[in-house]
Scaffold this active site. Sequence first.
Site, PDB file in Angstrom:
ATOM      1  N   ASN A 100       0.801  -1.224   0.000  1.00  0.00           N
ATOM      2  CA  ASN A 100       0.000   0.000   0.000  1.00  0.00           C
ATOM      3  C   ASN A 100       0.828   1.264   0.000  1.00  0.00           C
ATOM      4  O   ASN A 100       0.378   2.304  -0.471  1.00  0.00           O
ATOM      5  CB  ASN A 100      -0.958   0.003   1.193  1.00  0.00           C
ATOM      6  CG  ASN A 100      -2.006  -1.088   1.102  1.00  0.00           C
ATOM      7  OD1 ASN A 100      -2.187  -1.696   0.054  1.00  0.00           O
ATOM      8  ND2 ASN A 100      -2.684  -1.355   2.205  1.00  0.00           N
ATOM      9  N   THR A 125      -9.371   4.154  -1.184  1.00  0.00           N
ATOM     10  CA  THR A 125     -10.547   3.572  -0.542  1.00  0.00           C
ATOM     11  C   THR A 125     -11.277   4.622   0.275  1.00  0.00           C
ATOM     12  O   THR A 125     -10.660   5.546   0.830  1.00  0.00           O
ATOM     13  CB  THR A 125     -10.161   2.392   0.366  1.00  0.00           C
ATOM     14  OG1 THR A 125     -11.309   1.994   1.136  1.00  0.00           O
ATOM     15  CG2 THR A 125      -9.053   2.780   1.337  1.00  0.00           C
ATOM     16  N   TYR A 150      -5.128  -0.377   7.810  1.00  0.00           N
ATOM     17  CA  TYR A 150      -5.488  -0.432   6.397  1.00  0.00           C
ATOM     18  C   TYR A 150      -5.783   0.972   5.866  1.00  0.00           C
ATOM     19  O   TYR A 150      -5.200   1.426   4.878  1.00  0.00           O
ATOM     20  CB  TYR A 150      -6.687  -1.348   6.201  1.00  0.00           C
ATOM     21  CG  TYR A 150      -7.276  -1.278   4.810  1.00  0.00           C
ATOM     22  CD1 TYR A 150      -6.575  -1.795   3.724  1.00  0.00           C
ATOM     23  CD2 TYR A 150      -8.512  -0.697   4.583  1.00  0.00           C
ATOM     24  CE1 TYR A 150      -7.109  -1.725   2.438  1.00  0.00           C
ATOM     25  CE2 TYR A 150      -9.047  -0.622   3.312  1.00  0.00           C
ATOM     26  CZ  TYR A 150      -8.345  -1.137   2.239  1.00  0.00           C
ATOM     27  OH  TYR A 150      -8.872  -1.052   0.980  1.00  0.00           O
ATOM     28  N   LYS A 154      -3.415   3.231   3.210  1.00  0.00           N
ATOM     29  CA  LYS A 154      -4.006   3.664   1.944  1.00  0.00           C
ATOM     30  C   LYS A 154      -4.034   5.190   1.860  1.00  0.00           C
ATOM     31  O   LYS A 154      -3.832   5.763   0.776  1.00  0.00           O
ATOM     32  CB  LYS A 154      -5.417   3.094   1.809  1.00  0.00           C
ATOM     33  CG  LYS A 154      -5.473   1.591   1.582  1.00  0.00           C
ATOM     34  CD  LYS A 154      -4.891   1.189   0.234  1.00  0.00           C
ATOM     35  CE  LYS A 154      -5.804   1.569  -0.914  1.00  0.00           C
ATOM     36  NZ  LYS A 154      -5.255   1.139  -2.230  1.00  0.00           N
TER      37      LYS A 154
END
Length: 326
Positions: A100, A125, A150, A154
Amino acid sequence: MTEKTSAVAPSKPSANPFRVAVLGATGCLGRHICTAFAADGSEVVAIARRYAPGTAAHRFRSLDLAGSTSEELARVLTQENADVVVNATLGWGDELHYTNVQLVERLVGALTAMRTPPRLVHLGTIHEYGPVPFGTAIHEDTPPAPTNPYGQTKLTASRMVLDAVRNNAFDGVVLRVANTVGPHPSLESFFGSLAVRLRDVDAATGIELTIADAERDYVDVRDAVDAVARAARSTLADPLVNIGCGQAMSVRKLVTELVTAAGLPVEAIQEQRGEVHSRGGDWVQVDISRAARLLGWRPRFAIGESMRAMWDTVREDQSLPAGTSD
């Protein structure tokens, strides 16, 4: 931060077919993206670490993207004479930073160094924004505040791309995409794995399932891919655009839609209590007005259609695509 459109347009995608390099081509979204570009006559090179049968219709190039240097990536993209590069890579677990962040850092370096860089469509996202208050529509000016690794990794990647584009290093756009549903789902997604379980369920005994008490925005993967194609061709889009269906839907209602698509009674799901670990907050609704205004994009598929398409492909496929969706 005030957003502006990049003045740099070294490559001018048009309505005509062009050459597109899809990074992360073996993942769930990547495979759909390859298929969509090939369908309009564009030349597609599928780039990923390992070959997968789902890319058999396209020319495949094996490359450890995150493990490559910026110079190596620039050389590959130059050799491919790409007009557009789509970054559909996604990392989980131990690969969060490697895929990422590190990959995007090197990709940005590669594009910055190229004399005529392709236009970049980077898939971020909606979880980069983090939790928002119930009833809030997430728009591009919503301050990002992700609370899990996460979303944080991102966000770091998207910011690298946005900074480069706004500094006129190359031409590109970040699409922050909501959760996806629809045909050929990821095995790792909640609804993809549920569809597999429903395929083999005994309607008399049903299955036990813990369902998040949440309302979230889910967009059909075919609509998400349409947004990617439009962003690849557009020279008018701001460098940041949110993509979703524009509506928060109860996860329980979504489960019911999938069960109905499978031809099972709603009683086939026996809800049990328990904590649900998820990347998303309890409320996710995407403001898609910028996508409509700048890309001419709106979602086409209703949730019932998406769930039927998901069920039909899962029922037919003994081996589902690997990879992960948001």
